[in-house]
Design a protein around this motif. Sequence first.
Motif, PDB file in Angstrom:
ATOM      1  N   ASN A  43       0.695  -1.215   0.025  1.00 44.70           N
ATOM      2  CA  ASN A  43      -0.067  -0.116   0.037  1.00 44.70           C
ATOM      3  C   ASN A  43       0.629   1.358   0.138  1.00 44.70           C
ATOM      4  O   ASN A  43       0.270   2.375  -0.018  1.00 44.70           O
ATOM      5  CB  ASN A  43      -0.755   0.113   1.242  1.00 44.70           C
ATOM      6  N   GLY A  44       2.062   1.334  -0.081  1.00 44.75           N
ATOM      7  CA  GLY A  44       2.903   2.193  -0.344  1.00 44.75           C
ATOM      8  C   GLY A  44       3.366   2.907   1.112  1.00 44.75           C
ATOM      9  O   GLY A  44       3.558   2.227   1.958  1.00 44.75           O
ATOM     10  N   VAL A  45       3.591   4.212   1.005  1.00 46.81           N
ATOM     11  CA  VAL A  45       3.920   4.914   2.173  1.00 46.81           C
ATOM     12  C   VAL A  45       2.659   5.461   3.035  1.00 46.81           C
ATOM     13  O   VAL A  45       1.981   6.010   2.462  1.00 46.81           O
ATOM     14  CB  VAL A  45       4.858   6.223   1.801  1.00 46.81           C
ATOM     15  N   HIS A  46       3.143   5.509   4.503  1.00 46.42           N
ATOM     16  CA  HIS A  46       1.824   6.117   5.023  1.00 46.42           C
ATOM     17  C   HIS A  46       2.627   7.007   6.052  1.00 46.42           C
ATOM     18  O   HIS A  46       3.918   6.705   6.545  1.00 46.42           O
ATOM     19  CB  HIS A  46       1.169   5.036   6.144  1.00 46.42           C
ATOM     20  N   GLN A  47       1.890   8.253   6.579  1.00 44.80           N
ATOM     21  CA  GLN A  47       2.735   9.106   7.360  1.00 44.80           C
ATOM     22  C   GLN A  47       1.573   9.660   8.510  1.00 44.80           C
ATOM     23  O   GLN A  47       0.522   9.729   8.181  1.00 44.80           O
ATOM     24  CB  GLN A  47       3.069  10.348   6.432  1.00 44.80           C
ATOM     25  N   VAL A  48       2.082   9.981   9.623  1.00 41.68           N
ATOM     26  CA  VAL A  48       1.374  10.656  10.529  1.00 41.68           C
ATOM     27  C   VAL A  48       2.112  11.690  10.827  1.00 41.68           C
ATOM     28  O   VAL A  48       3.440  11.701  10.744  1.00 41.68           O
ATOM     29  CB  VAL A  48       1.077   9.898  11.844  1.00 41.68           C
ATOM     30  N   SER A  49       1.823  13.004  11.524  1.00 45.16           N
ATOM     31  CA  SER A  49       2.451  14.025  11.955  1.00 45.16           C
ATOM     32  C   SER A  49       1.968  14.818  13.070  1.00 45.16           C
ATOM     33  O   SER A  49       1.027  14.354  13.727  1.00 45.16           O
ATOM     34  CB  SER A  49       2.730  14.925  10.688  1.00 45.16           C
ATOM     35  N   SER A  50       3.022  15.301  13.686  1.00 46.84           N
ATOM     36  CA  SER A  50       2.685  16.128  14.800  1.00 46.84           C
ATOM     37  C   SER A  50       3.245  17.756  14.549  1.00 46.84           C
ATOM     38  O   SER A  50       4.576  17.693  14.172  1.00 46.84           O
ATOM     39  CB  SER A  50       3.237  15.640  16.273  1.00 46.84           C
ATOM     40  N   GLU A  51       2.349  18.788  14.548  1.00 44.26           N
ATOM     41  CA  GLU A  51       2.696  19.952  14.314  1.00 44.26           C
ATOM     42  C   GLU A  51       2.626  20.864  15.552  1.00 44.26           C
ATOM     43  O   GLU A  51       1.706  20.420  16.244  1.00 44.26           O
ATOM     44  CB  GLU A  51       1.739  20.749  13.234  1.00 44.26           C
ATOM     45  N   GLU A  52       3.540  22.115  15.560  1.00 41.09           N
ATOM     46  CA  GLU A  52       3.442  22.946  16.679  1.00 41.09           C
ATOM     47  C   GLU A  52       2.204  23.810  16.763  1.00 41.09           C
ATOM     48  O   GLU A  52       1.983  24.219  15.548  1.00 41.09           O
ATOM     49  CB  GLU A  52       4.839  23.665  16.581  1.00 41.09           C
ATOM     50  N   GLY A  53       1.720  23.930  17.795  1.00 43.19           N
ATOM     51  CA  GLY A  53       0.429  24.773  17.814  1.00 43.19           C
ATOM     52  C   GLY A  53      -0.473  24.581  16.728  1.00 43.19           C
ATOM     53  O   GLY A  53      -0.931  23.387  16.404  1.00 43.19           O
ATOM     54  N   ALA A  54      -1.072  25.522  16.214  1.00 44.66           N
ATOM     55  CA  ALA A  54      -2.113  25.689  15.197  1.00 44.66           C
ATOM     56  C   ALA A  54      -1.710  25.308  13.530  1.00 44.66           C
ATOM     57  O   ALA A  54      -2.432  25.486  12.722  1.00 44.66           O
ATOM     58  CB  ALA A  54      -3.120  26.967  15.498  1.00 44.66           C
ATOM     59  N   ILE A  55      -0.360  25.517  13.461  1.00 46.12           N
ATOM     60  CA  ILE A  55       0.059  25.450  12.205  1.00 46.12           C
ATOM     61  C   ILE A  55      -0.075  23.932  11.701  1.00 46.12           C
ATOM     62  O   ILE A  55       0.277  22.953  12.518  1.00 46.12           O
ATOM     63  CB  ILE A  55       1.597  25.817  12.347  1.00 46.12           C
ATOM     64  N   ASP A  56      -0.573  23.716  10.224  1.00 45.14           N
ATOM     65  CA  ASP A  56      -1.007  22.447   9.861  1.00 45.14           C
ATOM     66  C   ASP A  56       0.090  22.197   8.608  1.00 45.14           C
ATOM     67  O   ASP A  56      -0.264  22.708   7.761  1.00 45.14           O
ATOM     68  CB  ASP A  56      -2.230  22.262   9.649  1.00 45.14           C
TER      69      ASP A  56
END
Length: 134
Positions: A43-56
């Motif tokens: 199924n390829g690449v999967h990603q999850v992220s965590s951003e600072e504050g309200a910045i997406d």
Amino acid sequence: MAFPLINKVSPEPVEDSLERSARVARRALNTPLAMISWFDPTNGVHQVSSEEGAIDYSGDTRVSQMARDIAEHVVTRKQLWAVSDAGENLILNQTLAVKQSGVVSCISVPIRNTRDDRILGALSCISFTPRAWT
């Protein structure tokens, strides 16, 4: 045959655990963004992220593509990779994330399967300022 990510310790979705891990890494290293990229042969690449504050940044395809490229590099090299100034790095300085999104430095570590030591992906912390990773 796909191998789904299964969390045998907790009933929560694995993506929640991974996002929490990205958030812990982002806060520990004081970076605005951390991403976990993992590779599934079917199924390829999967990603999850965590951003600072309200910045997406998760919708910024330039940044997510660079995180994917970094993860692929780390998986291939099978070791930590730290870049203090992406503008001076021959691999990263041509990416759109550096040219257009302002990514300046990053550090990435491989994520290994504890049973067979196979590398599944990478955890990458990304900054928009130059920094020495220690």
